[in-house]
Design a protein around this motif. Structure first.
Motif, mmCIF file in Angstrom:
data_model
loop_
_atom_site.group_PDB
_atom_site.id
_atom_site.type_symbol
_atom_site.label_atom_id
_atom_site.label_comp_id
_atom_site.label_asym_id
_atom_site.label_seq_id
_atom_site.Cartn_x
_atom_site.Cartn_y
_atom_site.Cartn_z
ATOM 1 N N ASP A 89 0.829 -1.211 0.000
ATOM 2 C CA ASP A 89 0.000 0.000 0.000
ATOM 3 C C ASP A 89 0.861 1.259 0.000
ATOM 4 N N SER A 90 0.166 2.417 -0.084
ATOM 5 C CA SER A 90 0.879 3.697 -0.200
ATOM 6 C C SER A 90 1.606 4.067 1.087
ATOM 7 N N ASP A 91 1.075 3.679 2.256
ATOM 8 C CA ASP A 91 1.754 4.003 3.518
ATOM 9 C C ASP A 91 3.102 3.299 3.599
ATOM 10 N N LEU A 92 3.146 2.048 3.141
ATOM 11 C CA LEU A 92 4.394 1.306 3.177
ATOM 12 C C LEU A 92 5.396 1.886 2.167
ATOM 13 N N ARG A 93 4.886 2.372 1.054
ATOM 14 C CA ARG A 93 5.771 2.985 0.053
ATOM 15 C C ARG A 93 6.384 4.294 0.562
ATOM 16 N N LYS A 94 5.707 4.949 1.544
ATOM 17 C CA LYS A 94 6.266 6.164 2.123
ATOM 18 C C LYS A 94 7.397 5.864 3.092
ATOM 19 N N LEU A 95 7.443 4.642 3.625
ATOM 20 C CA LEU A 95 8.471 4.287 4.596
ATOM 21 C C LEU A 95 9.695 3.659 3.951
ATOM 22 N N PHE A 96 9.491 2.895 2.856
ATOM 23 C CA PHE A 96 10.602 2.155 2.248
ATOM 24 C C PHE A 96 10.670 2.467 0.761
ATOM 25 N N ASP A 97 11.900 2.379 0.264
ATOM 26 C CA ASP A 97 12.125 2.594 -1.167
ATOM 27 C C ASP A 97 12.952 1.426 -1.696
ATOM 28 N N LEU A 98 12.682 1.028 -2.941
ATOM 29 C CA LEU A 98 13.340 -0.118 -3.560
ATOM 30 C C LEU A 98 14.086 0.351 -4.799
ATOM 31 N N ASP A 99 15.412 0.069 -4.828
ATOM 32 C CA ASP A 99 16.207 0.401 -6.008
ATOM 33 C C ASP A 99 15.902 -0.640 -7.081
ATOM 34 N N PRO A 100 15.354 -0.261 -8.240
ATOM 35 C CA PRO A 100 14.949 -1.241 -9.248
ATOM 36 C C PRO A 100 16.124 -1.990 -9.884
ATOM 37 N N VAL A 101 17.333 -1.463 -9.802
ATOM 38 C CA VAL A 101 18.484 -2.090 -10.452
ATOM 39 C C VAL A 101 19.223 -2.994 -9.476
ATOM 40 N N THR A 102 19.569 -2.440 -8.303
ATOM 41 C CA THR A 102 20.383 -3.209 -7.341
ATOM 42 C C THR A 102 19.546 -4.082 -6.420
ATOM 43 N N GLY A 103 18.248 -3.803 -6.285
ATOM 44 C CA GLY A 103 17.392 -4.557 -5.367
ATOM 45 C C GLY A 103 17.568 -4.153 -3.916
ATOM 46 N N GLU A 104 18.246 -3.009 -3.645
ATOM 47 C CA GLU A 104 18.430 -2.557 -2.280
ATOM 48 C C GLU A 104 17.137 -1.936 -1.757
ATOM 49 N N ILE A 105 16.801 -2.300 -0.509
ATOM 50 C CA ILE A 105 15.646 -1.722 0.160
ATOM 51 C C ILE A 105 16.190 -0.732 1.192
ATOM 52 N N VAL A 106 15.819 0.548 1.065
ATOM 53 C CA VAL A 106 16.323 1.598 1.947
ATOM 54 C C VAL A 106 15.153 2.249 2.671
ATOM 55 N N VAL A 107 15.502 2.849 3.820
ATOM 56 C CA VAL A 107 14.499 3.537 4.632
ATOM 57 C C VAL A 107 14.214 4.891 3.990
ATOM 58 N N LYS A 108 12.958 5.170 3.782
ATOM 59 C CA LYS A 108 12.539 6.400 3.129
ATOM 60 C C LYS A 108 11.836 7.343 4.095
ATOM 61 N N GLY A 109 11.174 6.776 5.118
ATOM 62 C CA GLY A 109 10.445 7.591 6.083
ATOM 63 C C GLY A 109 10.835 7.252 7.508
ATOM 64 N N GLN A 110 10.148 7.861 8.458
ATOM 65 C CA GLN A 110 10.438 7.658 9.873
ATOM 66 C C GLN A 110 9.809 6.339 10.343
ATOM 67 N N ILE A 111 10.670 5.468 10.873
ATOM 68 C CA ILE A 111 10.196 4.185 11.402
ATOM 69 C C ILE A 111 9.895 4.356 12.886
ATOM 70 N N ASP A 112 8.683 4.026 13.284
ATOM 71 C CA ASP A 112 8.248 4.226 14.676
ATOM 72 C C ASP A 112 7.667 2.910 15.198
ATOM 73 N N PHE A 113 8.354 2.380 16.225
ATOM 74 C CA PHE A 113 7.894 1.120 16.817
ATOM 75 C C PHE A 113 6.516 1.278 17.438
ATOM 76 N N GLU A 114 6.208 2.470 17.971
ATOM 77 C CA GLU A 114 4.908 2.686 18.622
ATOM 78 C C GLU A 114 3.759 2.635 17.619
ATOM 79 N N GLN A 115 4.032 2.851 16.375
ATOM 80 C CA GLN A 115 2.985 2.780 15.368
ATOM 81 C C GLN A 115 2.808 1.356 14.828
ATOM 82 N N LYS A 116 3.934 0.655 14.549
ATOM 83 C CA LYS A 116 3.838 -0.714 14.039
ATOM 84 C C LYS A 116 5.149 -1.417 14.322
ATOM 85 N N ASP A 117 5.050 -2.708 14.757
ATOM 86 C CA ASP A 117 6.258 -3.414 15.174
ATOM 87 C C ASP A 117 6.818 -4.340 14.103
#
Length: 791
Positions: free
Chosen positions: A285-313
């Motif tokens: 979904d769009s919320d998950l796309r705001k938190l993570f980004d995927l490099d289409p060439v290398t396949g690296e998954i990087v943090v794109k937004g603020q990760i908060d344990f209190e919101q989701k574990d």
């Protein structure tokens, strides 16, 4: 009649047809042909012979070309009508790509004039070989292309025409392709490459063929082109991930851009069919796309937004691997991300009650604000303490309620020193690592009327030129108040009392708003030299505060007094203005001395004497500084018995003032022996010389004292304030008068001039304009004594 008319019309028509036939025969065309590439001067044809003309009749007739489409290519002999080439003919240049190459010539024959048309055909020869537009042709054919597929090849070009142009194509031996030629007309034959057998990229990815074009000449010419065929791959393999499953543990609040995982996949296909790229699956979904980004060439998954344990574990991300074929093939894989809790919530500060403005006279312990602190974390991470960073006259105290603090005054406040406090509150939790938060509040101090007006100098010193215009502003006083608004609004007034010392305040007025001081009358330096008064400045506070300043006023002299001349009195006591001298006096004899004074001081009272009129310039001279009149030579029998001198006396003011006096000098016969007269004159000269010497010494001494006094006063004034300086500085005890004291005796009377002031008990001599004092003296002396003082 109708039959006759019809017969006449038919006859005319027959005659017209016969004339046209005759004209057509006379204009019949002659046609020649010549091969291209012929040398210069090749015979094309004999026009006269072909026209059947008798050579003998050509002696008086000449041929000439009147118009042509190729006049530069042929030459015509004017005498015998022989036509030959003028240069090498190139059919491809003359006619480009026309199938037939005809050149039209219009020939005129004179005497009589006849017009004949000649056509010359340039016949083509096979002098060009076929040429392909490219040396190498590259084709891409998919390995799944079906048999019978046709691929058009660019045709070869041959500048020749007819059978000399391209007639056939052939291809090198191979098992997959053959050549097919399609006739397009106008010497154009288009070759096509026909697939006979299916291709296999894995067996042979490249095929090389040689295509040959041949023309139809007797000795055929040919051209070749290499055809390279690249077999294109077909996408028949699915991407495969290198791992069966992916799982990651991730701490919350990791920096944006952190790489948390990398997926990898491979594809056995070639080219774009084997190039793999990665995208999020359709279930992300769009919320998950705001938190993570995927490099289409290398396949690296990087943090794109603020990760908060209190919101989701934890998060589960669907990754899709796809090739880049037109009909791509894809594979899916899920990645599990577990979030690890950290102390990622800083304390929060909230000001629940706040007084942004506090009076500067507030009592100690006055509450300014209530502050509440909180932390979303729990345990030690949620335990918060609050404090103030700066050293300020406020303190933070914890109340009985949990996490509630009060900000109170801790010492006395003074708005004039600090009008605003920017207070920074800091809250810290106890978690590892310690997190802090800051909040700034601004406390303004409101003004209280606790400062009196202040004058920049006390006392003030001002200098006013005498004869000022009544009602005009002379000077102004200023004051400032460190308070604000109404507490700093200042009004001025003059302190008036009935003492003799402040009697001049009744002649002054002040503007209460700006401190401008006005004089209600003109001041006279000769009457008053200095005075002082007091100005009171009061603010508009409640209650109001005030202060005062002493104002010292010094009156400056102006050149407003005309020199006063004491009419000279002769030594023998004759009438005023008339001097009698013996004829037998020698040169340099003192005739008389013009005495004058000026009530002004300084340059305004410094007098100079000059002769305005004189009856004989060779007899008398006037000293410009002392006013002495002396003889320049001895008198002769031819000199007049009476002489008139007009003396001008003027001061040295900026605008000088002057006065004049007339002196009548009469020459009389000597009553005493000449020796006695000489003795008297010598005594008088000696006395005058002594007086002049003493006068110079006195003037020098007084001038030095005056300059020293001014320097001392300037130094004293500069030590009080660098802002006030003046051209004149005088002591308050000094009345500012430049005193001229002139004494002289004549008979039993002694005359004394004392500037603009008179001694008590002195008497005024009539006719002296009130400036001459008479002092009785018991001693009679004929000599004169003169004293002069200047301050």
């Amino acid at each position: 009649m109708e039959q006759k008319g019809s017969a006449s019309w038919r006859l005319n028509l027959v005659l017209f047809a016969l004339s046209l036939l005759f004209w057509r025969v006379s204009l019949a065309q002659i046609r020649y042909s010549v091969l291209e590439e012929q040398k210069n001067g090749v015979l094309v044809g004999n026009i006269a012979k072909d026209l059947g003309l008798d050579p003998r009749s050509l002696k008086e007739r000449r041929f000439r070309v009147v118009s042509t489409t190729g006049e530069s290519l042929f030459n015509l002999n004017q005498d015998d009508g022989v036509l030959y080439t003028t240069g090498k003919l190139d059919r491809e240049e003359v006619c480009e790509r026309s199938s037939s190459c005809l050149i039209n010539l219009k020939i005129a024959l004179e005497n009589p004039i006849e017009i004949h048309y000649v056509e010359v055909e340039v016949v083509d020869i096979n002098d060009h070989a076929p040429i392909f537009p490219e040396i190498e042709k590259r084709l891409e054919i998919s390995e799944n292309a079906v048999s019978g597929s046709r691929f058009q090849i660019q045709a070869a070009r041959d500048p020749d025409s007819g059978t000399n142009s391209v007639q056939m194509y052939k291809i090198s031996h191979n098992e997959h392709f053959r050549i097919e030629v399609k006739d397009r007309g106008s010497d154009r034959k288009m070759p096509f490459l026909i697939l006979q057998k299916s291709l296999d990229r894995e067996t042979s990815p490249i095929h090389k063929l040689l295509l040959t074009a041949l023309d139809g000449g007797k000795s055929p010419k040919s051209g070749t082109m290499e055809i390279i065929i690249d077999v294109l791959d077909v996408n028949d393999n699915i991407p495969v991930f290198t791992k069966d499953s992916y799982s990651v543990k991730l701490s919350e609040n990791v920096p944006i851009g952190t790489t948390i995982a990398q997926v990898n996949a491979s594809d056995l296909d070639d080219g774009v069919n084997g190039e793999v790229f990665f995208i999020f699956g359709h279930d992300v979904d769009s919320d998950l796309r705001k938190l993570f980004d995927l490099d289409p060439v290398t396949g690296e998954i990087v943090v794109k937004g603020q990760i908060d344990f209190e919101q989701k574990d934890h998060y589960e991300i669907d990754i899709q691997a796809s090739d880049k074929a037109l009909a791509p093939l894809t594979a899916d894989k899920s990645i599990l991300i577990e979030i690890v809790d950290v102390n990622d919530n800083a304390p929060e500060i909230e000001v629940t009650s706040f007084s942004s403005t506090v009076p500067e006279d507030s009592k100690l312990g006055t509450t300014v604000a209530l502050i509440s602190v909180s932390d979303l974390d729990s345990g030690l991470n949620g335990k918060v303490s609050c404090s103030v960073l700066e050293e300020i006259p406020f303190r933070l105290m914890q109340t009985s309620q949990h996490n509630i603090y009060s900000l109170t005054t801790a010492s006395l406040l003074d708005r004039e020193k600090i009008s605003q406090y920017d207070i920074t509150l800091v809250a810290q939790d106890a978690g590892p690592p310690v997190l802090s938060s800051f909040k700034s509040i601004t406390v303004q101090l409101s003004d209280v009327n606790d400062n009196s007006p202040e004058f920049p100098l006390n006392p003030h010193m001002f200098y006013v030129t005498e004869n000022n215009v009544p009602g005009m502003s002379m000077f102004s006083v200023s004051a400032s108040d460190r308070d604000l608004d109404e507490n700093a609004m200042i009004t001025f007034q003059i302190w008036r009392d009935t003492t003799e010392q402040n009697k001049y305040t009744s002649f002054l007025n002040i503007n209460p708003e700006n401190g401008e001081i006005y004089a209600l009358k003109s001041f006279d330096f000769e009457t008053v030299k200095t005075f002082h008064f007091h100005v009171v400045a009061t603010d508009s506070g409640n209650p109001s505060l005030s202060s005062n300043v002493t104002v010292n006023v010094f009156i400056l002299d102006q050149n407003d007094n005309v020199p006063v001349i004491l009419y000279p009195v002769s030594a023998n006591g004759s009438a005023e203005g008339v001097e009698e001298i013996p004829r037998n006096v020698n040169a340099g004899h003192l005739v008389t001395k013009v005495r004058a004074y000026d009530a002004d001081i300084g340059y305004n009272g410094w007098l100079l004497f000059s002769l305005q009129e004189v009856s004989d310039h060779s007899l008398f001279a006037l000293d410009r500084y002392t006013g002495q009149i002396r003889t320049l030579r001895s008198f002769t029998e031819t000199d007049e018995a009476e002489h008139k001198l007009v003396i001008l006396v003027k001061d040295n003011g900026n605008v000088s003032l002057s006065a004049t006096v007339t002196v009548i000098i009469k020459l009389v016969e000597p009553k005493e022996p000449f020796a006695v007269s000489d003795v008297k004159n010598a005594v008088k000269d000696e006395g005058d010389n002594n007086i002049t010497f003493y006068l110079i010494i006195t003037l020098g001494s007084v001038s030095v004292l005056f300059i020293i006094s001014i320097i001392v006063l300037i130094a004293m004034q500069c030590s009080k304030s660098a802002e006030y300086s003046s051209k004149y500085l005088q002591d308050t005890a000094y009345d500012g008068t430049l005193c001229h004291s002139i004494q002289y005796r004549s008979g039993d009377k002694r005359y004394t001039l004392v500037g603009s002031r008179m001694s008590i008990g002195s008497t005024i001599v009539p006719g002296s304009n009130g400036n001459t004092l008479v002092v009785q003296d018991r001693r009679r002396r004929t000599s004169r004594e003169v004293k002069y003082c200047s301050f």
